[in-house]
Design a protein around this motif. Sequence first.
Motif, PDB file in Angstrom:
ATOM      1  N   SER A 246       0.823  -1.205   0.000  1.00 44.90           N
ATOM      2  CA  SER A 246       0.000   0.000   0.000  1.00 44.90           C
ATOM      3  C   SER A 246       0.863   1.263   0.000  1.00 44.90           C
ATOM      4  O   SER A 246       0.627   2.206  -0.773  1.00 44.90           O
ATOM      5  N   MET A 247       1.881   1.282   0.855  1.00 47.34           N
ATOM      6  CA  MET A 247       2.784   2.438   0.924  1.00 47.34           C
ATOM      7  C   MET A 247       3.565   2.585  -0.381  1.00 47.34           C
ATOM      8  O   MET A 247       3.735   3.700  -0.890  1.00 47.34           O
ATOM      9  N   ALA A 248       4.031   1.466  -0.943  1.00 50.08           N
ATOM     10  CA  ALA A 248       4.795   1.517  -2.192  1.00 50.08           C
ATOM     11  C   ALA A 248       3.938   2.062  -3.330  1.00 50.08           C
ATOM     12  O   ALA A 248       4.407   2.867  -4.149  1.00 50.08           O
ATOM     13  N   LEU A 249       2.680   1.649  -3.385  1.00 52.35           N
ATOM     14  CA  LEU A 249       1.770   2.161  -4.421  1.00 52.35           C
ATOM     15  C   LEU A 249       1.553   3.662  -4.245  1.00 52.35           C
ATOM     16  O   LEU A 249       1.556   4.419  -5.226  1.00 52.35           O
ATOM     17  N   HIS A 250       1.379   4.096  -3.006  1.00 48.87           N
ATOM     18  CA  HIS A 250       1.198   5.520  -2.721  1.00 48.87           C
ATOM     19  C   HIS A 250       2.430   6.320  -3.161  1.00 48.87           C
ATOM     20  O   HIS A 250       2.316   7.360  -3.814  1.00 48.87           O
ATOM     21  N   LEU A 251       3.620   5.825  -2.814  1.00 47.28           N
ATOM     22  CA  LEU A 251       4.859   6.532  -3.177  1.00 47.28           C
ATOM     23  C   LEU A 251       5.097   6.505  -4.686  1.00 47.28           C
ATOM     24  O   LEU A 251       5.593   7.477  -5.255  1.00 47.28           O
ATOM     25  N   ARG A 252       4.725   5.405  -5.331  1.00 47.42           N
ATOM     26  CA  ARG A 252       4.875   5.337  -6.792  1.00 47.42           C
ATOM     27  C   ARG A 252       3.966   6.361  -7.461  1.00 47.42           C
ATOM     28  O   ARG A 252       4.346   6.996  -8.456  1.00 47.42           O
ATOM     29  N   ASP A 253       2.769   6.543  -6.909  1.00 44.67           N
ATOM     30  CA  ASP A 253       1.839   7.542  -7.460  1.00 44.67           C
ATOM     31  C   ASP A 253       2.403   8.952  -7.342  1.00 44.67           C
ATOM     32  O   ASP A 253       2.018   9.846  -8.087  1.00 44.67           O
ATOM     33  N   GLN A 254       3.334   9.153  -6.408  1.00 45.34           N
ATOM     34  CA  GLN A 254       4.009  10.449  -6.254  1.00 45.34           C
ATOM     35  C   GLN A 254       5.251  10.520  -7.144  1.00 45.34           C
ATOM     36  O   GLN A 254       6.064  11.430  -7.010  1.00 45.34           O
TER      37      GLN A 254
ATOM     38  N   SER B 169      11.280   7.284  -7.320  1.00 52.18           N
ATOM     39  CA  SER B 169      12.058   6.199  -7.919  1.00 52.18           C
ATOM     40  C   SER B 169      11.962   4.952  -7.040  1.00 52.18           C
ATOM     41  O   SER B 169      11.647   5.043  -5.846  1.00 52.18           O
ATOM     42  N   LEU B 170      12.261   3.811  -7.622  1.00 50.44           N
ATOM     43  CA  LEU B 170      12.251   2.562  -6.856  1.00 50.44           C
ATOM     44  C   LEU B 170      13.228   2.637  -5.683  1.00 50.44           C
ATOM     45  O   LEU B 170      12.936   2.157  -4.587  1.00 50.44           O
ATOM     46  N   ARG B 171      14.380   3.231  -5.922  1.00 50.06           N
ATOM     47  CA  ARG B 171      15.388   3.358  -4.860  1.00 50.06           C
ATOM     48  C   ARG B 171      14.846   4.198  -3.697  1.00 50.06           C
ATOM     49  O   ARG B 171      14.992   3.851  -2.533  1.00 50.06           O
ATOM     50  N   ASP B 172      14.185   5.310  -4.027  1.00 51.34           N
ATOM     51  CA  ASP B 172      13.641   6.174  -2.977  1.00 51.34           C
ATOM     52  C   ASP B 172      12.474   5.505  -2.248  1.00 51.34           C
ATOM     53  O   ASP B 172      12.331   5.660  -1.036  1.00 51.34           O
ATOM     54  N   ILE B 173      11.669   4.766  -2.996  1.00 50.26           N
ATOM     55  CA  ILE B 173      10.565   4.034  -2.364  1.00 50.26           C
ATOM     56  C   ILE B 173      11.137   3.011  -1.380  1.00 50.26           C
ATOM     57  O   ILE B 173      10.689   2.907  -0.238  1.00 50.26           O
TER      58      ILE B 173
ATOM     59  N   MET C 199       7.459  -6.529  -6.243  1.00 58.83           N
ATOM     60  CA  MET C 199       6.194  -6.407  -5.516  1.00 58.83           C
ATOM     61  C   MET C 199       5.182  -5.609  -6.349  1.00 58.83           C
ATOM     62  O   MET C 199       4.022  -6.016  -6.492  1.00 58.83           O
ATOM     63  N   LEU C 200       5.613  -4.496  -6.920  1.00 60.76           N
ATOM     64  CA  LEU C 200       4.719  -3.672  -7.730  1.00 60.76           C
ATOM     65  C   LEU C 200       4.317  -4.376  -9.025  1.00 60.76           C
ATOM     66  O   LEU C 200       3.163  -4.289  -9.454  1.00 60.76           O
TER      67      LEU C 200
END
Length: 168
Positions: free
Chosen positions: A114-122, A125-129, A153-154
């Motif tokens: 859930s957090m990774a999806l939220h951060l990807r929507d922002q 980068s994968l590294r920052d996520i 995961m994504l």
Amino acid sequence: MTRIFSEKISTRATKRPELEAAVKLAREIRSSGVAVTLVVHEHKRLGRGIELAMLAEELKGSHDPSGIVFTVLAALSGMEREYIRDRTLEGHESARKHGKTIGGADVTDESMLSMALHLRDQEMSLRDIAKRLVITTYTKKGQHPSPATVMRMLREHGEQASTAANAQ
């Protein structure tokens, strides 16, 4: 005089302290005019490809003045590494086809997704996520997942969402 050097380290490691110490000692002894014999349990322990070719040049001696033995060993080691890599990839592909997880315990969970999806929507980068996520289980508890784990995961989430949408 016999001296034994023992090293339990990947042959892909760039720093090989015991091998370096053995070569240094061999060089010192040989510089005093004494013949040196370096025995290695497995040729792959010396390294592969260019590293072995450089070592061959450094250790060239009267029994192999042209370095041909080392050249052949370097070629064989490179072929062996490629064979191992290919077999490993085939095994991973076979496991995936049978629905098995590759690489040990799954360290991701629904809250991490859930957090990774939220951060990807922002548009992070994968590294920052990965730097913002924390593993909550198993031996890696408290550590960050790798960018590759986040990507997997994504990707798996996207594949599951696509399959669910096509089933409707």
